[in-house]
Motif scaffolding. Structure first.
Motif, PDB file in Angstrom:
ATOM      1  N   LEU A 162      12.681 -13.669  -3.184  1.00 42.14           N
ATOM      2  CA  LEU A 162      13.382 -13.077  -2.043  1.00 42.14           C
ATOM      3  C   LEU A 162      13.694 -11.613  -2.308  1.00 42.14           C
ATOM      4  CD1 LEU A 162      15.892 -15.966  -1.251  1.00 42.14           C
ATOM      5  CD2 LEU A 162      13.925 -15.300   0.133  1.00 42.14           C
ATOM      6  N   GLU A 163      14.109 -11.292  -3.524  1.00 43.06           N
ATOM      7  CA  GLU A 163      14.451  -9.907  -3.854  1.00 43.06           C
ATOM      8  C   GLU A 163      13.237  -8.996  -3.728  1.00 43.06           C
ATOM      9  OE1 GLU A 163      17.334 -12.661  -5.765  1.00 43.06           O
ATOM     10  OE2 GLU A 163      15.155 -12.585  -5.608  1.00 43.06           O
ATOM     11  N   THR A 164      12.118  -9.409  -4.311  1.00 45.06           N
ATOM     12  CA  THR A 164      10.909  -8.598  -4.243  1.00 45.06           C
ATOM     13  C   THR A 164      10.418  -8.475  -2.805  1.00 45.06           C
ATOM     14  OG1 THR A 164      10.280  -9.393  -6.444  1.00 45.06           O
ATOM     15  CG2 THR A 164       8.567  -8.366  -5.126  1.00 45.06           C
ATOM     16  N   SER A 165      10.440  -9.574  -2.071  1.00 47.04           N
ATOM     17  CA  SER A 165       9.956  -9.562  -0.690  1.00 47.04           C
ATOM     18  C   SER A 165      10.783  -8.621   0.175  1.00 47.04           C
ATOM     19  CB  SER A 165       9.985 -10.976  -0.119  1.00 47.04           C
ATOM     20  OG  SER A 165       9.167 -11.853  -0.870  1.00 47.04           O
ATOM     21  N   TYR A 166      12.091  -8.630  -0.024  1.00 49.91           N
ATOM     22  CA  TYR A 166      12.959  -7.730   0.749  1.00 49.91           C
ATOM     23  C   TYR A 166      12.606  -6.275   0.447  1.00 49.91           C
ATOM     24  CZ  TYR A 166      17.235  -5.577   2.552  1.00 49.91           C
ATOM     25  OH  TYR A 166      18.137  -4.791   3.241  1.00 49.91           O
ATOM     26  N   MET A 167      12.435  -5.950  -0.821  1.00 50.04           N
ATOM     27  CA  MET A 167      12.069  -4.584  -1.196  1.00 50.04           C
ATOM     28  C   MET A 167      10.705  -4.199  -0.618  1.00 50.04           C
ATOM     29  SD  MET A 167      13.216  -4.506  -5.213  1.00 50.04           S
ATOM     30  CE  MET A 167      12.707  -2.807  -5.471  1.00 50.04           C
ATOM     31  N   TYR A 168       9.779  -5.138  -0.648  1.00 52.13           N
ATOM     32  CA  TYR A 168       8.407  -4.856  -0.208  1.00 52.13           C
ATOM     33  C   TYR A 168       8.350  -4.550   1.281  1.00 52.13           C
ATOM     34  CZ  TYR A 168       3.280  -5.528  -0.474  1.00 52.13           C
ATOM     35  OH  TYR A 168       1.916  -5.371  -0.458  1.00 52.13           O
ATOM     36  N   GLN A 169       9.031  -5.389   2.100  1.00 51.07           N
ATOM     37  CA  GLN A 169       9.001  -5.129   3.539  1.00 51.07           C
ATOM     38  C   GLN A 169       9.713  -3.827   3.881  1.00 51.07           C
ATOM     39  OE1 GLN A 169      11.730  -5.442   6.001  1.00 51.07           O
ATOM     40  NE2 GLN A 169      13.219  -5.610   4.327  1.00 51.07           N
ATOM     41  N   LEU A 170      10.743  -3.493   3.112  1.00 50.85           N
ATOM     42  CA  LEU A 170      11.461  -2.240   3.340  1.00 50.85           C
ATOM     43  C   LEU A 170      10.581  -1.043   2.997  1.00 50.85           C
ATOM     44  CD1 LEU A 170      14.182  -1.108   4.245  1.00 50.85           C
ATOM     45  CD2 LEU A 170      14.961  -1.275   1.869  1.00 50.85           C
ATOM     46  N   VAL A 560      16.235 -14.347 -10.046  1.00 53.46           N
ATOM     47  CA  VAL A 560      15.733 -14.122  -8.685  1.00 53.46           C
ATOM     48  C   VAL A 560      16.037 -15.357  -7.858  1.00 53.46           C
ATOM     49  CG1 VAL A 560      13.934 -12.508  -9.386  1.00 53.46           C
ATOM     50  CG2 VAL A 560      13.423 -14.956  -9.303  1.00 53.46           C
ATOM     51  N   SER A 561      15.654 -15.331  -6.578  1.00 50.43           N
ATOM     52  CA  SER A 561      15.965 -16.446  -5.682  1.00 50.43           C
ATOM     53  C   SER A 561      14.751 -16.826  -4.855  1.00 50.43           C
ATOM     54  CB  SER A 561      17.144 -16.091  -4.771  1.00 50.43           C
ATOM     55  OG  SER A 561      16.930 -14.854  -4.127  1.00 50.43           O
ATOM     56  N   ILE A 562      14.724 -18.103  -4.478  1.00 53.60           N
ATOM     57  CA  ILE A 562      13.586 -18.720  -3.795  1.00 53.60           C
ATOM     58  C   ILE A 562      14.127 -19.619  -2.687  1.00 53.60           C
ATOM     59  CG2 ILE A 562      11.505 -20.131  -4.132  1.00 53.60           C
ATOM     60  CD1 ILE A 562      11.604 -17.591  -5.886  1.00 53.60           C
ATOM     61  N   GLU A 563      13.403 -19.722  -1.569  1.00 59.82           N
ATOM     62  CA  GLU A 563      13.754 -20.679  -0.517  1.00 59.82           C
ATOM     63  C   GLU A 563      12.811 -21.874  -0.579  1.00 59.82           C
ATOM     64  OE1 GLU A 563      14.242 -21.122   4.358  1.00 59.82           O
ATOM     65  OE2 GLU A 563      13.927 -19.138   3.482  1.00 59.82           O
ATOM     66  N   SER A 564      13.363 -23.059  -0.502  1.00 59.07           N
ATOM     67  CA  SER A 564      12.557 -24.276  -0.600  1.00 59.07           C
ATOM     68  C   SER A 564      12.070 -24.734   0.772  1.00 59.07           C
ATOM     69  CB  SER A 564      13.388 -25.395  -1.228  1.00 59.07           C
ATOM     70  OG  SER A 564      14.351 -25.875  -0.307  1.00 59.07           O
ATOM     71  N   SER A 565      11.269 -25.802   0.766  1.00 60.47           N
ATOM     72  CA  SER A 565      10.756 -26.394   2.003  1.00 60.47           C
ATOM     73  C   SER A 565      11.858 -26.912   2.913  1.00 60.47           C
ATOM     74  CB  SER A 565       9.808 -27.558   1.677  1.00 60.47           C
ATOM     75  OG  SER A 565       8.483 -27.130   1.545  1.00 60.47           O
ATOM     76  N   ALA A 588      10.294  -3.733 -10.092  1.00 63.17           N
ATOM     77  CA  ALA A 588      10.052  -2.431 -10.706  1.00 63.17           C
ATOM     78  C   ALA A 588       8.759  -1.805 -10.188  1.00 63.17           C
ATOM     79  CB  ALA A 588      10.005  -2.563 -12.223  1.00 63.17           C
ATOM     80  N   ILE A 589       7.735  -2.626  -9.982  1.00 58.88           N
ATOM     81  CA  ILE A 589       6.468  -2.099  -9.457  1.00 58.88           C
ATOM     82  C   ILE A 589       6.643  -1.629  -8.020  1.00 58.88           C
ATOM     83  CG2 ILE A 589       4.096  -2.705  -8.847  1.00 58.88           C
ATOM     84  CD1 ILE A 589       4.113  -4.621 -11.263  1.00 58.88           C
ATOM     85  N   ILE A 590       7.331  -2.423  -7.195  1.00 57.97           N
ATOM     86  CA  ILE A 590       7.559  -2.007  -5.806  1.00 57.97           C
ATOM     87  C   ILE A 590       8.351  -0.712  -5.774  1.00 57.97           C
ATOM     88  CG2 ILE A 590       8.553  -2.666  -3.576  1.00 57.97           C
ATOM     89  CD1 ILE A 590       6.079  -4.315  -4.624  1.00 57.97           C
ATOM     90  N   ALA A 591       9.373  -0.610  -6.600  1.00 58.19           N
ATOM     91  CA  ALA A 591      10.177   0.618  -6.643  1.00 58.19           C
ATOM     92  C   ALA A 591       9.322   1.799  -7.085  1.00 58.19           C
ATOM     93  CB  ALA A 591      11.360   0.433  -7.580  1.00 58.19           C
ATOM     94  N   GLY A 592       8.466   1.606  -8.083  1.00 57.74           N
ATOM     95  CA  GLY A 592       7.608   2.687  -8.547  1.00 57.74           C
ATOM     96  C   GLY A 592       6.663   3.170  -7.461  1.00 57.74           C
ATOM     97  N   LEU A 593       6.067   2.229  -6.726  1.00 53.91           N
ATOM     98  CA  LEU A 593       5.179   2.603  -5.623  1.00 53.91           C
ATOM     99  C   LEU A 593       5.944   3.317  -4.516  1.00 53.91           C
ATOM    100  CD1 LEU A 593       3.028  -0.668  -5.350  1.00 53.91           C
ATOM    101  CD2 LEU A 593       2.269   1.555  -6.217  1.00 53.91           C
TER     102      LEU A 593
END
Length: 799
Positions: A162-170, A560-565, A588-593
């Motif tokens: 969830l954390e990475t996905s939020y950063m990525y869409q932003l 990190v956090s995950i949503e289940s079925s 860290a990779i998303i932030a670097g990009l």
């Protein structure tokens, strides 16, 4: 390491029940093969535990009170596959050109092990060569700034947190793009479109406790043995307390028939099996709507008979007074009276909570039984028996998977499941709900935090307020749109946060040819796959930490956090040592990009990377109702329930009601396939794979070992078409004749599958599927139903 030679294929053996010693042996074999026989079991003891890590395989939930070992065979394989001691390091890439690696099979690419260093494709040598992280970020950022945002695709695999996905869409939206396709587009987008229209929720309403409170389960189009084996514990517990499981599935699957729990010593020692399905109906590929209409018709007409003395059906040309179906409806009604049940349908619920019942009921009454039988492949008595079981139960749980969603009529399939549930008020009460079993871990969660190409589903105003930018408002690309844009040369860059897009997508041959014309391809990954060796003019391979690994940042080890079925959020804390000191985390990779690409941004990228709890605070600020107390409740046993009004019988639909939605027809309309030699193909996963990841070549549950190039047929069809079991055939697409699509050298395997149908493994059969072959509304590729023809093959098998 070069690919290992494989043993001669073996076909037709009996695997016995799912689980048991077969599962234990399979897990032991992969632990030894990946050289972690000691560290692997220690790591697995933390899998899906309240304070451990969420499995990187399926999306089934962490229970509040876990079993001693809370993992299944495929979950163990996923963990071992990622924590292998093998390494695809600089020496490996120095030894192999990408042209050479293109000829390797999917399993052999991933079996090279974990990626260890950031790499850039070198045109002169046709090899990946090492590059520094800073250089990679700077060049990728420079290239992205030179490409219009609408021509850049930001793809997400379901494994991203969830954390990475939020950063990525932003990052994507500040850059100016709404092109946010994800793996949900390929699997459960039909649910995401169907359920809001029907019940005002984008996901299923079930919770784990429903398995303890139901007295019947309708199980549709989901193979638990290969796709989510941990769910077998819940099914076994239900069976043990007398719950009837009514299964609709084309193939006879061992996981839906019998199970030995590997964690139950008494079962392992005695061989005692738990029978899973009490009723098993082998519906034809694509016959789900007709089968469910048959069940609904039986219920509605029995209810008519119960309340209408002298009842005679009046709809349909086969509705004569002495028609057997008329007598069956009357007998059904009489059995309800004898059981002291005043209604077959829940009229109070229908009146108070629903809309559209009369139109739907009229449609159900109008269909003739012989038409429903022909399309569904089931007999009238089978559909009526399923209806009787349903009507005699008070709390029915509806469980379905991609066998219903990956269809040309996938949205209507899902809405028929809802229609059946609404007839007896089986939504929003203990034990009675809709359970949409998601395939990939967190594929549902990434949508919850903004990974969507549809701007109306993202909180754009809130993002604008929090981060001081003007988000794009145009509709972006989903998976099918991305494939089309790449094929037509409209896309120029593809950034992939995990996954193996080229193998997961349809129309593989055409897509791979177009892929090479992209200006930039960037792959964030843990292991090598085909989407990395087919590349654009500029290509980067950026290796990341896996979810299972300890992620230490400036503030210490991170979670990190995950949503289940079942729409619960769970914390996940890695336990394994990182595969390489050169790896960066996904955040860290998303932030670097982002920092290298965006001219300016008010997002505190570095603070977020230093402490992921700050990302969770940002998620809570963006979605305050959904993520209330996010950090404080992160490791709450059983997870944090996502608020879903439909669970409380509050319907967030335009009319404030749950809606019966009547499908316009029973079966898709295909052109130019009026040919008795045409079969309807569905794709399958083996029990030695998860999605596009191939762990090995043994499908123990279907008696196939040493190969994946097989096509399963009914014995009657094999003889009718002039073949024998074991023949080699080519499969070709029987629609869109202007383009020849073929896969070659498949071995025929006789199997218990309905006549007129066939099945082959995904992704090997993907080249057969035209890009246009998808659900009209959801655009989910229709991997579960495609007209094909078989011809004798002269091609040597590619085992």
């Amino acid at each position: 390491m070069t690919p290992r030679p494989r043993k001669k294929p073996k076909i037709g053996f009996d695997s016995g029940p799912v689980g048991g010693w077969g599962s234990a042996k399979s897990v032991g074999e992969i632990l030894i093969r990946e050289h972690i026989p000691v560290s692997g079991p220690a790591l697995l003891s933390h899998q899906n535990k309240p304070d451990g890590y969420m499995c990187v395989s399926c999306a089934w939930a962490k229970p509040a009170k876990p079993h001693p070992l809370e993992f299944c065979e495929n979950g163990a394989k996923a963990t071992v596959w990622e924590t292998t001691s093998r390494r695809a390091d600089r020496a490996f890439f120095a030894a192999h050109s990408l042209a050479e690696l293109e000829g390797w099979l999917d399993h052999d690419l991933e079996e090279q092990g974990r990626l260890t260093h950031p790499m850039r494709w070198d045109e002169a040598t046709d090899k990946y060569v090492p590059v520094s992280w800073q250089s990679a970020f700077e060049e990728i950022g420079r290239e992205l700034r030179g490409i219009p945002p609408e021509k850049v695709e930001f793809y997400t695999s379901g494994r991203a947190s969830l954390e990475t996905s939020y950063m990525y869409q932003l990052f994507a939206r500040i850059f100016g793009s709404n092109n946010l396709p994800d793996s949900s587009n390929m699997c459960h987008e039909s649910s995401s479109v169907a359920l809001p229209e029907s019940i005002g929720a984008s996901v299923g309403t079930a919770v784990l406790s429903d398995f303890q409170n139901c007295d019947c389960i309708f199980y549709l189009g989901q193979n638990v043995g290969t796709s989510s084996p941990r769910l077998l514990h819940d099914l076994q517990d239900a069976v043990d307390r007398g719950v009837r499981i009514v299964t609709f599935n084309p193939l006879r699957e061992p996981g839906l028939e019998r199970f030995i729990n590997p964690q139950a010593p008494s079962q392992m020692l005695t061989g005692k099996e738990t029978p899973i399905s009490s009723e098993y109906y082998q519906v034809k590929n694509g016959g789900d709507i007709a089968a469910l209409f048959g069940v609904c018709k039986a219920l509605i007409e029995a209810d008519d008979a119960l309340h209408q003395p002298g009842f005679t059906r009046v709809s349909g040309s086969d509705a004569e007074p002495d028609d057997p179906a008329n007598a069956a409806a009357v007998a059904f009604a009489a059995s309800m009276r004898a059981a002291d049940r005043k209604h077959v349908l829940d009229h109070d619920f229908i009146a108070e909570h629903t809309s559209g019942f009369e139109e739907f009921a009229a449609a159900a009454r109008s269909y003739e039984w012989r038409e429903l039988e022909q399309v569904s492949g089931l007999t009238r008595e089978q559909m009526m028996q399923a209806a009787r079981t349903y009507a005699s139960s008070d709390a029915v749980l509806m469980v379905y998977g991609m066998g219903l969603t990956q269809h040309v009529m996938g949205v209507q399939n899902v809405q028929m499941v809802v229609n059946l549930a609404l007839l007896r008020g089986n939504i929003g009460k203990p034990g009675a709900n809709i359970c949409a079993v998601r395939g990939h871990s967190n594929v549902q969660g990434q949508r919850t935090v903004g990974i969507t190409e549809k701007p109306d589903l993202a909180p754009l105003d809130k993002l604008a307020e929090l981060y001081h930018f003007d988000p794009p408002r145009w509709k972006g690309h989903g998976t099918v749109d991305v494939c089309k844009a790449i094929r037509e040369g409209e896309s120029r860059a593809f950034i992939s946060l995990g996954g193996n897009f080229l193998r997961a997508a349809p129309d593989t041959v055409a897509l791979e040819a177009a892929w090479r014309k992209l200006r930039l391809t960037v792959q964030i990954a843990t292991k090598l796959n085909r989407s990395h060796v087919i590349h654009g003019e500029i290509a980067y391979l950026l290796p990341c930490l896996g979810r299972l690994e300890i992620d230490t940042q400036a503030s210490g080890p991170q979670a990190v956090s995950i949503e289940s079925s079942v729409a619960h959020f769970h914390g996940s804390r890695g336990r394994a040592a990182p595969a390489s000191p050169e790896l960066l985390s996904e955040p860290a990779i998303i932030a670097g990009l982002a920092k290298a690409t965006l001219a300016e941004s008010s997002v505190p990228w570095d603070r977020w990377v230093a402490d992921y709890s700050e990302i969770r605070d940002a998620i809570e600020r963006t979605y305050p109702e959904t993520f209330k107390g996010f950090n404080q409740r992160l490791f709450q046993p059983g997870g944090i329930p996502r608020p879903l009004p439909a669970r409380e019988r509050r319907w967030v639909t335009p009319n404030g009601k749950a809606n019966f939605i009547t499908p316009p027809r029973l079966f898709p309309q295909f052109e130019s396939v009026e040919d008795e030699r045409v079969l309807h193909l569905t794709t399958l996963r083996s029990n030695d794979q998860f999605n596009t990841t191939i762990y090995g070549y043994s499908d123990r549950f279907r008696g196939v070992d040493g190969t994946r190039r097989v096509v399963f047929l009914n014995a009657v069809d094999i003889a009718r078409l002039g073949f024998v079991d074991g023949d080699r055939v080519d499969l070709s697409t029987a629609i869109e004749p202007e383009t020849k699509r073929m896969v070659s050298g498949f071995r025929i395997v006789a199997y218990d599958i309905p006549k007129g149908c066939c099945a082959a493994y995904y992704p090997e059969a993907n080249p057969l599927f035209p890009l246009s072959h998808h659900d009209e509304k959801a655009k989910t590729p229709a991997y579960k139903l495609l007209p094909v023809r078989l011809s004798r093959s002269e091609t040597a098998p590619l085992e």
